[in-house]
Design a protein around this motif. Structure first.
Motif, PDB file in Angstrom:
ATOM      1  N   ALA A 133       0.851  -1.197   0.000  1.00 26.43           N
ATOM      2  CA  ALA A 133       0.000   0.000   0.000  1.00 26.43           C
ATOM      3  C   ALA A 133       0.880   1.238   0.000  1.00 26.43           C
ATOM      4  N   ALA A 134       0.494   2.231  -0.795  1.00 29.66           N
ATOM      5  CA  ALA A 134       1.298   3.449  -0.913  1.00 29.66           C
ATOM      6  C   ALA A 134       0.390   4.644  -1.114  1.00 29.66           C
ATOM      7  N   GLY A 135       0.937   5.833  -0.881  1.00 30.73           N
ATOM      8  CA  GLY A 135       0.221   7.051  -1.188  1.00 30.73           C
ATOM      9  C   GLY A 135      -0.019   7.168  -2.684  1.00 30.73           C
ATOM     10  N   THR A 136      -1.160   7.698  -3.065  1.00 28.43           N
ATOM     11  CA  THR A 136      -1.536   7.785  -4.480  1.00 28.43           C
ATOM     12  C   THR A 136      -0.939   9.026  -5.129  1.00 28.43           C
ATOM     13  N   THR A 139      -2.243  13.076  -5.205  1.00 31.59           N
ATOM     14  CA  THR A 139      -3.121  13.369  -4.079  1.00 31.59           C
ATOM     15  C   THR A 139      -2.299  13.904  -2.913  1.00 31.59           C
ATOM     16  N   GLU A 140      -2.997  14.364  -1.885  1.00 30.04           N
ATOM     17  CA  GLU A 140      -2.272  14.898  -0.727  1.00 30.04           C
ATOM     18  C   GLU A 140      -1.517  13.815   0.039  1.00 30.04           C
ATOM     19  N   ASP A 141      -1.814  12.543  -0.251  1.00 31.34           N
ATOM     20  CA  ASP A 141      -1.117  11.440   0.408  1.00 31.34           C
ATOM     21  C   ASP A 141      -0.002  10.845  -0.449  1.00 31.34           C
ATOM     22  N   GLU A 142       0.368  11.496  -1.557  1.00 29.64           N
ATOM     23  CA  GLU A 142       1.340  10.886  -2.463  1.00 29.64           C
ATOM     24  C   GLU A 142       2.708  10.706  -1.808  1.00 29.64           C
ATOM     25  N   LEU A 303      -2.703   3.384  11.186  1.00 32.33           N
ATOM     26  CA  LEU A 303      -1.706   4.261  10.573  1.00 32.33           C
ATOM     27  C   LEU A 303      -2.208   5.678  10.364  1.00 32.33           C
ATOM     28  N   GLY A 304      -3.298   6.051  11.037  1.00 31.76           N
ATOM     29  CA  GLY A 304      -3.798   7.407  10.926  1.00 31.76           C
ATOM     30  C   GLY A 304      -4.854   7.562   9.852  1.00 31.76           C
ATOM     31  N   LEU A 305      -5.080   8.815   9.432  1.00 36.39           N
ATOM     32  CA  LEU A 305      -6.118   9.128   8.457  1.00 36.39           C
ATOM     33  C   LEU A 305      -5.519   9.269   7.058  1.00 36.39           C
ATOM     34  N   ARG A 306      -6.258   8.796   6.055  1.00 39.19           N
ATOM     35  CA  ARG A 306      -5.835   8.916   4.660  1.00 39.19           C
ATOM     36  C   ARG A 306      -7.039   9.319   3.816  1.00 39.19           C
ATOM     37  N   THR A 307      -6.762   9.925   2.678  1.00 39.57           N
ATOM     38  CA  THR A 307      -7.821  10.206   1.710  1.00 39.57           C
ATOM     39  C   THR A 307      -7.687   9.330   0.470  1.00 39.57           C
ATOM     40  N   SER A 308      -6.517   8.742   0.262  1.00 41.23           N
ATOM     41  CA  SER A 308      -6.322   7.906  -0.923  1.00 41.23           C
ATOM     42  C   SER A 308      -5.177   6.928  -0.689  1.00 41.23           C
ATOM     43  N   VAL A 309      -5.406   5.661  -1.051  1.00 43.90           N
ATOM     44  CA  VAL A 309      -4.382   4.625  -0.917  1.00 43.90           C
ATOM     45  C   VAL A 309      -4.374   3.781  -2.189  1.00 43.90           C
TER      46      VAL A 309
END
Length: 322
Positions: A133-136, A139-142, A303-309
């Motif tokens: 799994a990785a940040g997209t 997006t702000e999670d990249e 692992l906290g909050l995410r908006t995109s994975v």
């Protein structure tokens, strides 16, 4: 065989005396180094050093699923290379031990040690697939670094439950199945999106699946255990395939009652079904987006909050002694 034993001294089902006995048993058959973890992420660092050093042939994780996850991420720091990386072995010492039990290992630490020694003498091993799994990108999670998981990940409701359980454990509560069930109820009461989901699943060449309330990503079956009862939201999930997804588009009281009952009655042949169920099998690449930040967990670690994975199912990623 040169081996490193990574010991979590805080493992919930082992004592110092038990760990000492197990260490002596393993040392009788292995050229053994022993290292105890001292901080979060230490097991990952120890396994990475073992993989990079080129001398260790086997890394044994003595602890729960969190310890195993860290060891796996350490071994795969530079990516999968099953033929050249050290093998992994697991002696379960946590409260649930999903990965070890899914491999068919005994849940008792002494029996599991005996099974491990037998497997080493017989040369018994298998190569398992893992999830990544990785940040997209875009997006702000990249910028979130990629991380491997062994048996499951969750985005939304179930990850919120995991987070609540971790909070209770930090306050001194023991990790029990009753504790989990209480936090399930509390998460449901506080769930603001149970009727109108915020999650969208996207995969190459397919229409998006929208308005999901919760999503569970399985790398094997079962997904978890309630005591000795295995739970199968995605019965076809396997270490030999890519990833399976179980998702719900509604969490009304009636839907929760129906699907919770089906989960408790699930078997390796039959999982939950119904108009609000999304079941997808053997996915190699897909992304989960949310309109609002949601809790995210991997192998039972919040692992906290995410908006995109973005998820990748990697077949034949690591050799495991079984």
């Amino acid at each position: 065989m040169r081996a490193l034993l990574v010991v979590n001294p805080a493992a919930t089902t082992t004592s110092a005396r038990t760990r000492e006995v197990l260490t002596h048993a393993l040392a009788s058959d292995l050229k053994l180094e022993v290292a105890e973890t001292r901080y979060r992420g230490h097991a990952r660092d120890l396994a990475r050093q073992a993989a990079e050093g080129g001398q260790i042939e086997l890394v044994v994780a003595l602890g729960g699923d969190g310890t195993v996850n860290e060891v796996v991420n350490g071994l795969l720091t530079h990516g999968p290379a099953p033929e050249s990386l050290p093998r992994l072995a697991v002696v379960p010492g946590g409260s649930t031990n999903v990965f070890a039990r899914a491999l068919g290992l005994p849940n008792d630490v002494v029996e599991a040690t005996g099974a491990l020694l037998d497997a080493l003498r017989d040369g018994s091993e298998r190569t398992v697939g893992l999830g990544l799994a990785a940040g997209t990108p875009g997006t702000e999670d990249e910028g979130v670094p990629a991380r491997w998981f062994t048996f499951c990940a969750g985005f939304g409701f179930d990850a919120g439950v995991v987070g609540r359980v971790e909070q209770q454990r930090e306050r001194g509560k023991r990790s029990t199945h009753s504790l989990y069930m209480r936090q399930v109820l509390r998460q449901y009461v506080g769930e603001s999106n149970r009727r109108h989901g915020t999650i969208t699943l996207e995969r190459p060449g397919e229409d998006p699946v929208e308005q999901l309330v919760m999503s569970i990503i399985c790398n094997t079956a079962p997904w978890t255990y309630l005591g000795n009862r295995p739970v199968y939201p995605a019965p076809a999930a396997s270490f030999d395939t890519a990833l399976d997804v179980f998702a719900l588009s509604k969490l009304s009281a009636s839907a929760v009652t129906r699907y919770a009952t089906q989960l408790l009655a699930s078997t390796p042949e039959r999982g939950p079904r119904g108009k609000h169920v999304v079941s997808l099998h053997d996915l190699t690449d897909f992304t989960l987006h949310s309109q609002a930040p949601l809790p995210f967990q991997m192998d039972g670690d919040h692992l906290g909050l995410r908006t995109s994975v973005t998820f990748t199912g990697v077949r034949r990623a690591l050799r495991v002694i079984v």
